[in-house]
Design a protein around this motif. Structure first.
Motif, short mmCIF file in Angstrom:
data_model
loop_
_atom_site.label_atom_id
_atom_site.label_comp_id
_atom_site.label_asym_id
_atom_site.label_seq_id
_atom_site.Cartn_x
_atom_site.Cartn_y
_atom_site.Cartn_z
N UNK A 176 15.27 -0.65 -9.40
CA UNK A 176 15.94 0.34 -8.55
C UNK A 176 14.97 1.12 -7.66
N UNK A 177 13.82 1.43 -8.20
CA UNK A 177 12.89 2.30 -7.50
C UNK A 177 12.61 1.90 -6.06
N UNK A 178 12.21 0.63 -5.82
CA UNK A 178 11.86 0.27 -4.44
C UNK A 178 13.00 0.44 -3.44
N UNK A 179 14.23 0.47 -3.92
CA UNK A 179 15.36 0.61 -3.00
C UNK A 179 15.82 2.06 -2.91
N UNK A 180 15.11 2.93 -3.60
CA UNK A 180 15.45 4.34 -3.52
C UNK A 180 16.67 4.75 -4.33
N UNK A 181 17.06 3.90 -5.25
CA UNK A 181 18.20 4.25 -6.10
C UNK A 181 17.74 5.01 -7.33
N UNK A 182 18.62 5.86 -7.81
CA UNK A 182 18.28 6.64 -8.98
C UNK A 182 19.10 6.23 -10.18
N UNK A 183 18.53 6.55 -11.33
CA UNK A 183 19.13 6.13 -12.58
C UNK A 183 19.72 7.31 -13.29
N UNK A 184 20.98 7.20 -13.64
CA UNK A 184 21.61 8.23 -14.46
C UNK A 184 21.86 7.60 -15.81
N UNK A 230 31.92 8.07 -13.92
CA UNK A 230 32.67 7.55 -12.79
C UNK A 230 33.00 8.70 -11.83
N UNK A 231 33.18 9.85 -12.40
CA UNK A 231 33.49 11.03 -11.58
C UNK A 231 32.38 11.30 -10.59
N UNK A 232 31.20 10.85 -10.91
CA UNK A 232 30.07 11.08 -10.02
C UNK A 232 29.93 9.96 -9.00
N UNK A 233 30.86 9.02 -9.03
CA UNK A 233 30.89 7.94 -8.05
C UNK A 233 29.56 7.22 -7.91
N UNK A 234 29.05 6.67 -9.00
CA UNK A 234 27.81 5.90 -8.90
C UNK A 234 28.10 4.60 -8.15
N UNK A 235 27.04 4.00 -7.66
CA UNK A 235 27.24 2.76 -6.91
C UNK A 235 27.15 1.53 -7.80
N UNK A 275 29.38 -3.87 -11.77
CA UNK A 275 29.20 -3.55 -13.18
C UNK A 275 28.46 -4.71 -13.84
N UNK A 276 27.39 -4.41 -14.54
CA UNK A 276 26.72 -5.46 -15.31
C UNK A 276 26.82 -5.13 -16.78
N UNK A 277 27.35 -6.05 -17.54
CA UNK A 277 27.34 -5.91 -18.99
C UNK A 277 26.12 -6.68 -19.49
N UNK A 278 25.48 -6.18 -20.54
CA UNK A 278 24.18 -6.74 -20.93
C UNK A 278 24.06 -7.02 -22.42
N UNK A 279 23.00 -7.72 -22.74
CA UNK A 279 22.59 -7.97 -24.13
C UNK A 279 23.50 -8.94 -24.88
N UNK A 300 22.91 -5.76 -9.32
CA UNK A 300 23.71 -4.64 -8.83
C UNK A 300 23.37 -4.35 -7.38
N UNK A 301 22.09 -4.32 -7.09
CA UNK A 301 21.67 -4.03 -5.72
C UNK A 301 22.16 -5.10 -4.75
N UNK A 302 22.09 -6.35 -5.20
CA UNK A 302 22.58 -7.44 -4.34
C UNK A 302 24.05 -7.22 -4.02
N UNK A 303 24.83 -6.95 -5.04
CA UNK A 303 26.25 -6.71 -4.83
C UNK A 303 26.49 -5.56 -3.86
N UNK A 304 25.73 -4.51 -4.01
CA UNK A 304 25.90 -3.35 -3.13
C UNK A 304 25.66 -3.76 -1.68
N UNK A 305 24.66 -4.58 -1.49
CA UNK A 305 24.33 -4.99 -0.13
C UNK A 305 25.23 -6.11 0.37
N UNK A 306 26.18 -6.49 -0.47
CA UNK A 306 27.10 -7.53 -0.06
C UNK A 306 26.54 -8.93 -0.19
#
Lengths: 338, 338
Positions: free
Chosen positions: B93-101, B120-125, B149-153, B312-318
């Motif tokens: 996330x860092x190089x794209x300027x995204x933050x982690x909550x 979700x109320x905070x409308x994360x990307x 949304x990525x489910x993991x593990x 996630x970033x790829x999806x955001x960028x379409x």
DNA sequence: GGAATGGATGTTACCGATAACATAGATCGA
DNA sequence: TCGATCTATGTTATCGGTAACATCCATTCC
């Protein structure tokens, strides 16, 4: 004007479905006591049907201020002690409904500067920072923001706002003195990278002070210039160098290094603790797993996070919170020392 | 109406100081090319003087959508493997300027439900979730949100959106088969609490399948009902019970338990790996510190986080992103098994 | 029975920014 | 030289909510 946000239903949709205005929906969510029971029921049904999730951004903006978030900046979650702090903070925040926004600085102070500014943009209601030294600009920004800030893992008389931690200098001093008390005379000191780590520096000062007070010989000080996270192998690798100083004990400022050194000493047939005492710092899980078990300094990572969280919340609620909270560390004697 | 936010200067202050309107300041920050150089300079000077930090809440609201944040929900940061995932995610996330909550669910699915709604109320990307089983309501909420949304593990054919992980069933199966390949016949299985942990359940299934395929005897299955984080002592404590089944190997689904068992076995004079083979799961740092060093399953925690972040970033960028990313695990043979 | 009281809901303005459109000068080509 | 074009900046509406005040109707009390 493509302004509408993604796909989220808005309060207006809920309102229409329930046959009321948005204000009534807003009330239903924030002060349900002011809304008639049957209206409330209709609104909740509408919320359920639409899958409405309030937009906290809008709410916070309107209500004037952060939306129940606290920002924590730590060097890395990789290190268990900071993970502990996060757990403690999280535990303190959860019951009050506050959320945690996490940033990792990677021990780099420029990264911290950038993150403070970036996170400040989100108007958090409080900050937890690691360490007590930082750029003037960041101090200034945080002071102006007039938001509760807790600096952690060290003590200072001049915090931006509050500090929660312990004296790394005293911790290292005490461990050094304790080793001397066990009969060790030539105590070496091996530190992690101290360039961007004030805590490492303070420990070195404490070690030096103890030697001077006790009249013990000052050996050469070793620094492991590891790039990021400490590795067990680093401790093993540096052992031969340190042995050249003919120490009878080595104090490592991380358990991880100490464990590596114990393993390497065993490989070389050096008897720990008889010929060589080894002490660590942090009291990580591995400290009890190595053989012999590691003597170390237990640091209160979780408590720091928890107390910091409580203090931030107290400040938010306008209650008094101490400017300085000293949390005790403890020397844990195990079998890697006499 | 006490609506003004805390103490932060607003864009209006900057604008006045620079002798322009807020729109020009806004432009100076978002598309500086459209602003005259000297105006730009005046604006930057004004920003500096006022200590202005843009209000991302307002910005995001206006621009319609989340303000460059990704939300991650993990059971706990205490567990090193999830901390690894966070580190990997953060790195992506860092190089794209995204933050982690970050949110911790404490392995409780009600807590996850609550957190998903709250965040979700905070409308994360974007969202990173741990595991692949969750309440219908949460699935529904996330699907409607139309956010990556990525489910993991773990793996699944029916992700909410994307999955990044490995098959816990196969991992446990393979380790069991591997133990059999080393000549062990009576392989016991000790799992952590599986009530709210699907991954633990899948591993049990994999273990059972392997036994059946190989025609090995099915021993009683043990579960450690630890409250929260696994402890070394838990592994030591359960050993006697497990030994009653007369196993020649024990497969623990956590290195932490396995380490405790190794220590306890040594105390009891049981030869590891000769009389008793012991295997773990996760490949934590302690695995190489115990003696004998622990045979275990290495799981790709950091990669999972990193790939999830990239997706996630790829999806955001379409851009296209795979629905399923299988990350390999690996069996790491050490000295606790023949 | 009419004024006072109070509970339930609506109206208006505003939080701090940004998108879209509008406008005033400067520049330019025929 | 004059309309066309471009640049730099301003104006207006809006994002999705919430505070404060206004309104309406049903009780309550003397």
């Amino acid at each position: 004007m493509m302004k509408r946000e993604k796909n989220f239903p808005r309060m207006a949709e809920v309102a229409k479905l329930a046959g009321v205005t948005v204000m009534t929906v807003s009330r239903a969510l924030r002060s349900p006591a002011k809304v008639a029971p049957d209206t409330l029921a209709r609104i909740h049904a509408a919320i359920e049907r639409t899958g409405y999730v309030p937009n906290a951004l809008a709410g916070a903006l309107s209500a004037g201020g952060g939306g129940k978030t606290i920002t924590a900046l730590i060097p890395t979650v990789q290190h268990a002690i900071f993970a502990d702090t996060i757990t403690g903070l999280s535990a303190a925040l959860r019951p009050e409904g506050y959320h945690l926004v996490l940033g990792e600085t990677g021990y780099r102070s420029e990264e911290e500067d950038a993150l403070v500014a970036a996170f400040l943009a989100r108007r958090p209601e409080g900050f937890l920072l690691t360490g007590v030294t930082r750029s003037l600009r960041t101090r200034d920004l945080l002071k102006r923001a007039n938001v509760p800030v807790v600096e952690t893992w060290e003590l200072t008389n001049t915090p931006i706002d509050m500090v929660v931690g312990y004296s790394n200098e005293k911790a290292a001093h005490d461990m050094t003195a304790w080793l001397a008390g066990r009969g060790y005379q030539r105590i070496a000191f091996v530190s992690g990278p101290s360039r961007n780590n004030e805590r490492a520096r303070r420990r070195e000062i404490g070690y030096r002070r103890a030697l001077k007070e006790l009249g013990l010989p000052a050996l050469k000080i070793f620094t492991i210039g590891a790039p990021a996270a400490p590795q067990v192998e680093d401790g093993a690798a540096i052992l031969p160098e340190v042995l050249a100083e003919k120490p009878d004990a080595i104090f490592f400022t991380s358990d991880i290094y100490a464990v590596g050194a114990i393993q390497e000493a065993k490989r070389r047939g050096i008897a720990v603790p008889k010929e060589l005492g080894i002490a660590g710092f942090h009291d990580l899980a591995i400290a009890t797993v190595v053989e012999p078990a590691l003597t170390t300094v237990h640091v209160p990572g979780r408590e720091i996070g928890y107390i910091a969280g409580r203090n931030i919340l107290a400040r938010i609620k306008g209650e008094p919170a101490p400017q300085l909270s000293a949390i005790p560390f403890a020397i844990v004697a195990r079998d890697s020392t006499k």
